[in-house]
Enzyme design. Structure first.
Site: not given
Length: 329
Positions: A165, A229, A265
């Site tokens: 991430d 995300k 996400k």
């Protein structure tokens, strides 16, 4: 609400070779022209649709399915300076068996930790199918040299991270240095190699406008993100129904134009089962059923899992057990 300029769809094409996108990232000027040519976001309409979808009522068997699906989509997360190997091992054990009293409870999708904690997370989830995700690129601020960011990624992948991430350079993005941001994402994607999927964090609360969130979504996808995300969970405004809806529209339209599927996400601020189910409705009604799978949709959360488990227990037994009956993260 289409989010892209007209172009012929190209099923099974890569983003780079799709009609209308092949030359988009050739220079700063072409990339800027494309991103600023995306339709402007109707903020009132976006927020109204997100609110409307949030009123859908999910009952009985559908609710049971939704709770299990949401549990299976959680990236169980600990990103604190006080993290220890013992805490990470315990979190990994909870990810594998969220409710030790009911082995029918699905495992979570992943455990998300800092790079130095990856070996302990891997040990805890070994053989379970639960993924290990690691934040990288000088998380959460992203204020470091490119060499440091790439070293961060390589450390995580070498330690066994299945997913990375990364945070974008919000300063560069807000200054209009889109090609710099694109090239950083591309370099991080290369550092992930073939073994780790890449989630690109925008920190939507710092991007100021919905138009910027739409541009960031397309920029991340053009650069090769496997997931986009919302947030780090470290700022005041994190995932919201509206900004998640906007990103779901972007992945839907990107897939329609390129044939490339990208996950979404939302992270930070999603704490209750009721909220999680609202987000699942957004996914189903916007991107479609194909995204209702933890390969394409995740929740970045820690406390959310406890409420999902309590609601699941209540549905099964008719009694609300309360927070003392689930392990505290």
């Amino acid at each position: 609400m289409p989010t892209t300029a007209p172009a012929a769809p190209a099923p099974d094409a890569s983003a780079a070779s799709a009609p209308g996108l092949a030359d988009v990232t050739a220079s700063d000027s072409t990339l800027r022209r494309f991103l600023h040519g995306l339709p402007g976001v109707d903020a009132v309409g976006l927020e109204a649709r997100a609110a409307s979808l949030g009123t859908r009522s999910i009952k009985t068997t559908a609710k049971a399915y939704a709770l299990d699906l949401a549990i299976s989509m959680v990236d169980l997360t600990t990103l604190e300076g006080a993290d220890t190997p013992g805490k990470v091992r315990a979190l990994g054990a909870k990810a594998v068996h969220p409710d030790p009293t009911d082995r029918a409870t699905p495992s979570t999708a992943a455990v998300c930790v800092y790079p130095d904690m990856v070996p302990f997370a891997r040990e805890a989830v070994a053989g379970s199918g639960v993924k290990v995700a690691s934040v990288a690129t000088a998380f959460p601020a992203g204020r470091a040299s490119m060499a440091v960011k790439l070293a961060d990624v390589r450390e995580a992948v070498a330690a066994g991270a299945d997913e990375v991430d990364m945070v974008i350079d919000r300063g560069a993005f807000l200054a209009g240095e889109y090609l710099k941001v694109h090239d950083e994402i591309t370099a991080v994607k290369e550092a992930c190699g073939a073994s780790a999927r890449l989630k690109v964090i925008f920190e939507t609360g710092e991007l100021s406008t919905y138009d910027n969130i739409r541009r960031a979504s397309w920029l991340g996808m053009l650069a090769g993100a496997d997931f986009i995300k919302t947030s780090t969970g470290k700022v005041a405004v994190n995932a919201t129904p509206a900004n998640t809806l906007l990103m779901l529209e972007a992945v839907r339209d990107f897939h329609a134009q390129t044939g490339v599927r990208v996950g979404v996400k939302p992270a930070g601020g999603i704490r209750t089962a009721k909220d999680a189910i609202k987000f699942l409705v957004l996914v189903n009604e916007t991107a479609g059923e194909d995204w209702l799978d933890n390969h394409w949709f995740r929740f970045g959360a820690s406390s959310l899992l406890n409420d999902l488990l309590m609601q699941r227990q209540k549905l099964a037994t008719g009694r609300y057990s309360g927070p003392d009956y689930v392990t505290v993260d």
